[in-house]
Design a protein around this motif. Structure first.
Motif, PDB file in Angstrom:
ATOM      1  N   PHE A   1       0.840  -1.199   0.000  1.00 19.89           N
ATOM      2  CA  PHE A   1       0.000   0.000   0.000  1.00 19.89           C
ATOM      3  C   PHE A   1       0.876   1.250   0.000  1.00 19.89           C
ATOM      4  O   PHE A   1       0.572   2.235  -0.680  1.00 19.89           O
ATOM      5  N   PHE A   2       1.976   1.189   0.741  1.00  9.08           N
ATOM      6  CA  PHE A   2       2.923   2.306   0.702  1.00  9.08           C
ATOM      7  C   PHE A   2       3.640   2.385  -0.638  1.00  9.08           C
ATOM      8  O   PHE A   2       3.711   3.446  -1.268  1.00  9.08           O
ATOM      9  N   ALA A   3       4.174   1.248  -1.105  1.00 13.42           N
ATOM     10  CA  ALA A   3       5.127   1.266  -2.207  1.00 13.42           C
ATOM     11  C   ALA A   3       4.503   1.476  -3.569  1.00 13.42           C
ATOM     12  O   ALA A   3       5.083   2.145  -4.427  1.00 13.42           O
ATOM     13  N   VAL A   4       3.331   0.884  -3.837  1.00  8.04           N
ATOM     14  CA  VAL A   4       2.761   0.940  -5.192  1.00  8.04           C
ATOM     15  C   VAL A   4       1.634   1.958  -5.302  1.00  8.04           C
ATOM     16  O   VAL A   4       0.937   2.001  -6.318  1.00  8.04           O
ATOM     17  N   HIS A   5       1.463   2.789  -4.292  1.00 13.02           N
ATOM     18  CA  HIS A   5       0.412   3.801  -4.362  1.00 13.02           C
ATOM     19  C   HIS A   5       0.779   4.856  -5.409  1.00 13.02           C
ATOM     20  O   HIS A   5       1.945   5.261  -5.521  1.00 13.02           O
ATOM     21  N   PRO A   6      -0.180   5.317  -6.206  1.00 11.72           N
ATOM     22  CA  PRO A   6       0.116   6.329  -7.241  1.00 11.72           C
ATOM     23  C   PRO A   6       0.755   7.604  -6.714  1.00 11.72           C
ATOM     24  O   PRO A   6       1.452   8.289  -7.468  1.00 11.72           O
ATOM     25  N   LEU A   7       0.545   7.937  -5.450  1.00 15.75           N
ATOM     26  CA  LEU A   7       1.198   9.121  -4.890  1.00 15.75           C
ATOM     27  C   LEU A   7       2.718   8.990  -4.880  1.00 15.75           C
ATOM     28  O   LEU A   7       3.431   9.994  -4.785  1.00 15.75           O
ATOM     29  N   ARG A   8       3.238   7.761  -4.999  1.00 14.43           N
ATOM     30  CA  ARG A   8       4.687   7.560  -5.011  1.00 14.43           C
ATOM     31  C   ARG A   8       5.305   7.816  -6.385  1.00 14.43           C
ATOM     32  O   ARG A   8       6.532   7.887  -6.511  1.00 14.43           O
ATOM     33  N   VAL A   9       4.478   7.938  -7.426  1.00 12.96           N
ATOM     34  CA  VAL A   9       5.010   8.008  -8.787  1.00 12.96           C
ATOM     35  C   VAL A   9       5.927   9.214  -8.967  1.00 12.96           C
ATOM     36  O   VAL A   9       6.994   9.116  -9.577  1.00 12.96           O
ATOM     37  N   GLU A  10       5.546  10.358  -8.451  1.00 14.19           N
ATOM     38  CA  GLU A  10       6.367  11.549  -8.616  1.00 14.19           C
ATOM     39  C   GLU A  10       7.769  11.329  -8.053  1.00 14.19           C
ATOM     40  O   GLU A  10       8.764  11.782  -8.626  1.00 14.19           O
ATOM     41  N   SER A  11       7.857  10.620  -6.944  1.00  7.64           N
ATOM     42  CA  SER A  11       9.151  10.366  -6.319  1.00  7.64           C
ATOM     43  C   SER A  11       9.980   9.336  -7.073  1.00  7.64           C
ATOM     44  O   SER A  11      11.211   9.411  -7.073  1.00  7.64           O
TER      45      SER A  11
ATOM     46  N   VAL B   1      -4.209  13.160   2.641  1.00  7.24           N
ATOM     47  CA  VAL B   1      -5.107  12.093   3.083  1.00  7.24           C
ATOM     48  C   VAL B   1      -6.141  11.810   1.994  1.00  7.24           C
ATOM     49  O   VAL B   1      -6.430  10.651   1.668  1.00  7.24           O
ATOM     50  N   TRP B   2      -6.694  12.884   1.425  1.00  4.31           N
ATOM     51  CA  TRP B   2      -7.717  12.716   0.379  1.00  4.31           C
ATOM     52  C   TRP B   2      -7.140  11.987  -0.826  1.00  4.31           C
ATOM     53  O   TRP B   2      -7.768  11.059  -1.369  1.00  4.31           O
ATOM     54  N   LYS B   3      -5.945  12.366  -1.248  1.00  2.00           N
ATOM     55  CA  LYS B   3      -5.344  11.717  -2.410  1.00  2.00           C
ATOM     56  C   LYS B   3      -4.885  10.291  -2.094  1.00  2.00           C
ATOM     57  O   LYS B   3      -4.772   9.467  -3.000  1.00  2.00           O
ATOM     58  N   THR B   4      -4.622  10.005  -0.827  1.00  2.00           N
ATOM     59  CA  THR B   4      -4.341   8.617  -0.454  1.00  2.00           C
ATOM     60  C   THR B   4      -5.584   7.762  -0.639  1.00  2.00           C
ATOM     61  O   THR B   4      -5.518   6.624  -1.122  1.00  2.00           O
ATOM     62  N   LEU B   5      -6.736   8.313  -0.290  1.00  2.00           N
ATOM     63  CA  LEU B   5      -7.999   7.584  -0.424  1.00  2.00           C
ATOM     64  C   LEU B   5      -8.504   7.574  -1.863  1.00  2.00           C
ATOM     65  O   LEU B   5      -9.081   6.577  -2.316  1.00  2.00           O
ATOM     66  N   VAL B   6      -8.299   8.670  -2.586  1.00  3.14           N
ATOM     67  CA  VAL B   6      -8.784   8.792  -3.971  1.00  3.14           C
ATOM     68  C   VAL B   6      -7.613   9.266  -4.842  1.00  3.14           C
ATOM     69  O   VAL B   6      -7.503  10.450  -5.168  1.00  3.14           O
ATOM     70  N   PRO B   7      -6.724   8.365  -5.260  1.00  9.50           N
ATOM     71  CA  PRO B   7      -5.505   8.771  -5.981  1.00  9.50           C
ATOM     72  C   PRO B   7      -5.734   8.996  -7.476  1.00  9.50           C
ATOM     73  O   PRO B   7      -5.155   8.321  -8.330  1.00  9.50           O
ATOM     74  N   LEU B   8      -6.567   9.971  -7.799  1.00  6.54           N
ATOM     75  CA  LEU B   8      -6.884  10.292  -9.192  1.00  6.54           C
ATOM     76  C   LEU B   8      -6.460  11.725  -9.493  1.00  6.54           C
ATOM     77  O   LEU B   8      -6.349  12.554  -8.590  1.00  6.54           O
ATOM     78  N   ASP B   9      -6.248  12.001 -10.787  1.00  5.18           N
ATOM     79  CA  ASP B   9      -5.912  13.356 -11.255  1.00  5.18           C
ATOM     80  C   ASP B   9      -4.686  13.917 -10.526  1.00  5.18           C
ATOM     81  O   ASP B   9      -4.678  15.071 -10.076  1.00  5.18           O
ATOM     82  N   LEU B  10      -3.652  13.097 -10.424  1.00  9.70           N
ATOM     83  CA  LEU B  10      -2.415  13.543  -9.790  1.00  9.70           C
ATOM     84  C   LEU B  10      -1.577  14.312 -10.809  1.00  9.70           C
ATOM     85  O   LEU B  10      -1.353  13.842 -11.923  1.00  9.70           O
ATOM     86  N   ILE B  11      -1.095  15.483 -10.439  1.00 10.40           N
ATOM     87  CA  ILE B  11      -0.342  16.339 -11.349  1.00 10.40           C
ATOM     88  C   ILE B  11       0.913  16.853 -10.650  1.00 10.40           C
ATOM     89  O   ILE B  11       0.983  16.860  -9.415  1.00 10.40           O
ATOM     90  N   PRO B  12       1.925  17.284 -11.427  1.00  8.54           N
ATOM     91  CA  PRO B  12       3.201  17.664 -10.810  1.00  8.54           C
ATOM     92  C   PRO B  12       3.199  19.007 -10.106  1.00  8.54           C
ATOM     93  O   PRO B  12       4.075  19.255  -9.281  1.00  8.54           O
TER      94      PRO B  12
ATOM     95  N   ALA C   1       5.363  10.939   4.815  1.00 10.41           N
ATOM     96  CA  ALA C   1       4.224  11.298   5.667  1.00 10.41           C
ATOM     97  C   ALA C   1       3.117  10.257   5.633  1.00 10.41           C
ATOM     98  O   ALA C   1       2.402  10.081   6.629  1.00 10.41           O
ATOM     99  N   CYS C   2       2.953   9.568   4.506  1.00 14.17           N
ATOM    100  CA  CYS C   2       1.842   8.617   4.384  1.00 14.17           C
ATOM    101  C   CYS C   2       2.221   7.192   4.780  1.00 14.17           C
ATOM    102  O   CYS C   2       1.399   6.280   4.674  1.00 14.17           O
TER     103      CYS C   2
END
Length: 659
Positions: free
Chosen positions: A142-152, A294-305, A377-378
Motif C-alpha cells: 500500500f505504501f510502495a505501489v500507491h500512485p502518490l509515489r510516482v512523482e518520487s 489524506v484525500w489523495k491517499t484515499l482517492v488517488p486520481l488526477d495527480l499532477i506535478p 508522511a503517508c
C-alpha cells in the motif's frame, strides 16, 4: 511473542518470500517509467545543463558533500547519481532503473519494519505466521505501489526521495528491534538505527522530524511508557523522560538536518518571507496540505506535478474552507476516540509530524502541495491499512479470508493506476498535457506545455514537423489565454509566431506582426504584475528586430539589461541594438558596461570598434578590433568565434590600418 525454535526457519523463509514478492510487485508497478526521458522540470537544471555531479573523483565527491545546488543538501543522493553516470552516462533509462530498484528495496525494508512492528503491538500479539506476514506485505505494498509515489520514483530529480525513504524504513525497522531487545543486541540495534538515520538525512533532510514520530510510536502503539514492551521502565513519568533521553542522537541528527535544509533554501533564495506570503495564507495552506494528502491517499486520481501556490490562500475560498473544517472535525474525533483507537490517533499524529515541514509555514517554491511530500508522511497510513486488516481478522476469525481478499484487491487495484501515472511522466508533452487536462486554468502548466512544443520544434530538422510543433505551441498558448491573461503565455505565443515565420516563409510577415503584437501585450501584462516577467521584454525586443524596427527594440532591451545587472549577454545585446538603431555614442557607453562584465570577450571589443567606425573614429576602431582579434586567436577551439566573421573583421582592420 515470536516463533518457537521449530517455527523459526519457516518464519525466515516466509519473511524472505514476502520481501521478494513485495519488491517484485513494486518493480512491476513502476516499470513503465523505464522509458522516461530527462524532463525540463528540474532534471535539466540538475543534470542536463550541469556537470559537477558527473563522476566519483575526489573533486566530484568534494562538490557533492559541500554543495547546496538548487537548495537541498543531499550528498548521498549526488553520490548515487554520480555512480549512475559512471554506469550509464547520460542515458536516462539507467537512472530510472536505479530509482525503481531503490523503491523496490525500500518496499522490502518497509515490509520488514511492518512485520516486526506488528509482532510487538499488544493488540496484535495473537497473530502468527502468514497472518503477520500477509498484513505486513499489504502494508508495504500500500505504501510502495500507491500512485502518490510516482512523482518520487518516475522523476529522476527525486532520487533523494527513494534513497532517503529506503534508509528511513531501515531506521524505523532497526528502532523497533532496539525497543524490543535487551543487552548487547539492544545497543547494536540503536547504533544501526542511528547509522541508517544519518544516511537517510544525507540523501534528503525531510525525515528530520522522525524522533517525534518515534516517541508517538513508543507511547501510543508499543506502549513502552508503561513497561509493556521489554526495555521500558515501569514508572510512567520517568519512562517518558527515558524515552526522550534514549533518542538524543536522533534529535541531534534531525536538528542538524533542519539547519542544513534552512541554509540551503536560504542560499537558493527559495524561501518566501511574510511580507510576500502572509501568515494567514500559510495557515490556510497548512490545513489544505493536511487534508490533501489524506484525500489523495484515499482517492488517488488526477495527480499532477504542480498545484500552483496562489498569491493569497484565503480561508474563505471553498477548497481551503473545506480543508479547514474537515481537519478540525477529524482532529476533534481523534481526540475523543484516543483511548478507543490509539493506533488511529497515533497514525494521524505521526502523519502530521512528518508532513509538517512541507505544509507551508516555511514556504519554499511555487507549489501549494506536491505528491512527493507524501512519501514519508503517508507511511503511517500504510501501517494502519495492514494493521487494521489484521486486527479485523483477529476480531472476526470467520471473516479473515474476506478481509485478506479486500486488502489484496485494494493493492492490486493500485498497480494499474500507478503504471498509468508512471507513463504520464514519460516526457514534457505527456506530463503537461495531463496537467492542463486536470487544471484547464493552470497558466504555469500551459507555459510548460508550450515551451515543450517550442523546444521540440527548435530541435526538429524537418521544417514541416517543426512547423507542426510551433503551431501546437501557439494553439496551447491561445487555449491557456482563454482561461486568463498571463504574461508568460503571451510571451510564449510571441516566440511561437516568430519561429513560425522561419519555417513558413510564405506567411512570414503575418507571423512576425502577430508575434510583435503578442510580445507587446506580454509586456503590458507584465507591467501589471508584482514581479515582471523578464523574458517578455526580451521577446518584445527580438520581435521588433525581426520586423526591422531597431528603435522600438531599444526600450525593452534596456529594461532587460537594467534588471539583469550581472548578465553580460544582456548588456551586449543592448549595445548592439543601440548601434543598429543609429545611436553609436550610446552604444559605446553600453559596450563599456559590457566590458566590465566580460573584459575578455572578442566580440565585445570588435563590435565596439564598429561603433567607433560609425563615429569616424578609425584609429580607436582599429585598436578595439585588433584587441578583439588577439583575444579571438587565444580562445580554445570549443569557444572559438566563427572563422568567417573573424576573417571579415581582419579585412576591416587591414583596411583601417591602410588609411
Amino acid at each position: 511473542m515470536g516463533e518457537t525454535s521449530i517455527e523459526r526457519p519457516y518464519a525466515r523463509s516466509r519473511a524472505w518470500l514476502g520481501a521478494l514478492v513485495v519488491a517484485a510487485l513494486t518493480f512491476v508497478a513502476f516499470e513503465p517509467s523505464l522509458a522516461g526521458q530527462w524532463l525540463h522540470w528540474d532534471d535539466d537544471k540538475h543534470f542536463v545543463e550541469h556537470e559537477a555531479w558527473r563522476g566519483l573523483s575526489a573533486s566530484h565527491l568534494r562538490w557533492m558533500f559541500t554543495t547546496f545546488h538548487l537548495g537541498p543538501y543531499q550528498p548521498l543522493s549526488w553520490v548515487s547519481l554520480g555512480f549512475d553516470h559512471e554506469m550509464y552516462g547520460m542515458e536516462p533509462r539507467g537512472y530510472h532503473a536505479t530509482n525503481i530498484v531503490l523503491q523496490a528495496v525500500a518496499a522490502a525494508a518497509f515490509f520488514g519494519f511492518a512485520r516486526t512492528l506488528f509482532q510487538h503491538i499488544p493488540s496484535l500479539s495473537a497473530a502468527r505466521g502468514w497472518k503477520i506476514d500477509g498484513a505486513a506485505a499489504l502494508a508495504a505494498l500500500f505504501f510502495a505501489v500507491h500512485p502518490l509515489r510516482v512523482e518520487s520514483v518516475a522523476w529522476i530529480t527525486e532520487r533523494r526521495d527513494v534513497l532517503s525513504g529506503l534508509f528511513f524504513a531501515l531506521t524505523c525497522w532497526t528502532y523497533v528491534r532496539f525497543a524490543a531487545s535487551t543487552g548487547r543486541a539492544r545497543t547494536t540495534a540503536l547504533l544501526l538505527a542511528l547509522v541508517c538515520y544519518t544516511l537517510s538525512l544525507a540523501a534528503k533532510g525531510l525525515g528530520m522530524t522522525l524522533p517525534l514520530g518515534l516517541l508517538v510510536l513508543d507511547v501510543f502503539v508499543l506502549r513502552r511508557w508503561n513497561g509493556t514492551l521489554r526495555g521500558s521502565a515501569s514508572d510512567g513519568r520517568s519512562s517518558i523522560v527515558a524515552l526522550v533521553r534514549e533518542k538524543t542522537g536522533f534529535f541531534v541528527l534531525g536538528f542538524v538536518a533542519g539547519l542544513l535544509a534552512w541554509k540551503g533554501q536560504s542560499e537558493f533564495a527559495a524561501m518566501r518571507d511574510l511580507a510576500t506570503y502572509g501568515l494567514g495564507s500559510r495557515i490556510a495552506q497548512s490545513f489544505f496540505g493536511l487534508f490533501f494528502y489524506v484525500w489523495k491517499t484515499l482517492v488517488p486520481l488526477d495527480l499532477i506535478p504542480l498545484v500552483p501556490l496562489p498569491a493569497v490562500a484565503s480561508p474563505a475560498e471553498p477548497r481551503f474552507a473545506i480543508a479547514i473544517v474537515t481537519v478540525l472535525v477529524v482532529a476533534a474525533c481523534a481526540w475523543l476516540w484516543r483511548k478507543r483507537v490509539p493506533a488511529l490517533v497515533a497514525g494521524l499524529l505521526v502523519y502530521a509530524i512528518f508532513v509538517g515541514p512541507v505544509l507551508g509555514l516555511t514556504q519554499t517554491g511555487p507549489q501549494l502541495v506536491a505528491d512527493r511530500y507524501s512519501y514519508l508522511a503517508c507511511m503511517p497510513f500504510a501501517l494502519l491499512f495492514g494493521g487494521g486488516l489484521l486486527r479485523a481478522a483477529l476480531a472476526h476469525p470467520a471473516r479473515a479470508s474476506v478481509f485478506a481478499a479486500v486488502g489484496v484487491a485494494i493493492v492490486l487495484a493500485l498497480v494499474p493506476l500507478t503504471r498509468a501515472q508512471s507513463r504520464i511522466w514519460h516526457d514534457d508533452i505527456t506530463l503537461w498535457t495531463k496537467t492542463v487536462a486536470v487544471r484547464p486554468d493552470d497558466a504555469p502548466a500551459f507555459r510548460n506545455l508550450t515551451l515543450a512544443h517550442l523546444r521540440l520544434g527548435e530541435n526538429e530538422t524537418d521544417p514541416a514537423r517543426a512547423q507542426t510543433h510551433f503551431e501546437s505551441a501557439l494553439a496551447e498558448c491561445e487555449r491557456g489565454l482563454r482561461a486568463g491573461l498571463d504574461a508568460g503565455l503571451l510571451s510564449n505565443a510571441s516566440s511561437a509566431c516568430r519561429s513560425l515565420a522561419v519555417v513558413d516563409a510564405l506567411n512570414s510577415q503575418k507571423h512576425l506582426e502577430k508575434g510583435f503584437d503578442y510580445a507587446r501585450r506580454a509586456v503590458e501584462r507584465s507591467n501589471l504584475e508584482p514581479t515582471p516577467t523578464k523574458v517578455a521584454f526580451l521577446n518584445l525586443g527580438f520581435a521588433a528586430l525581426d520586423l526591422g524596427r531597431p528603435l522600438e527594440a531599444v526600450a525593452p532591451f534596456a529594461w532587460y539589461a537594467d534588471h539583469s545587472p550581472e548578465d553580460a549577454d544582456a548588456a551586449l545585446r543592448l549595445a548592439q541594438v543601440l548601434n543598429l538603431a543609429g545611436r553609436p555614442q550610446d552604444a559605446l557607453i553600453a559596450f563599456e558596461a559590457t566590458l566590465e562584465l566580460a573584459p575578455g570577450s572578442p566580440r565585445v571589443w570588435i563590435e565596439k570598434g564598429g561603433a567607433h567606425m560609425k563615429l569616424g573614429e578609425n584609429a580607436e576602431a582599429a585598436r578595439c578590433i585588433e584587441n578583439g582579434l588577439k583575444l579571438a586567436a587565444s580562445l580554445p577551439p570549443e569557444s572559438a568565434e566563427d572563422p568567417a566573421e573573424v576573417a571579415a573583421w581582419r579585412g576591416v582592420l587591414e583596411s583601417l590600418q591602410k588609411q
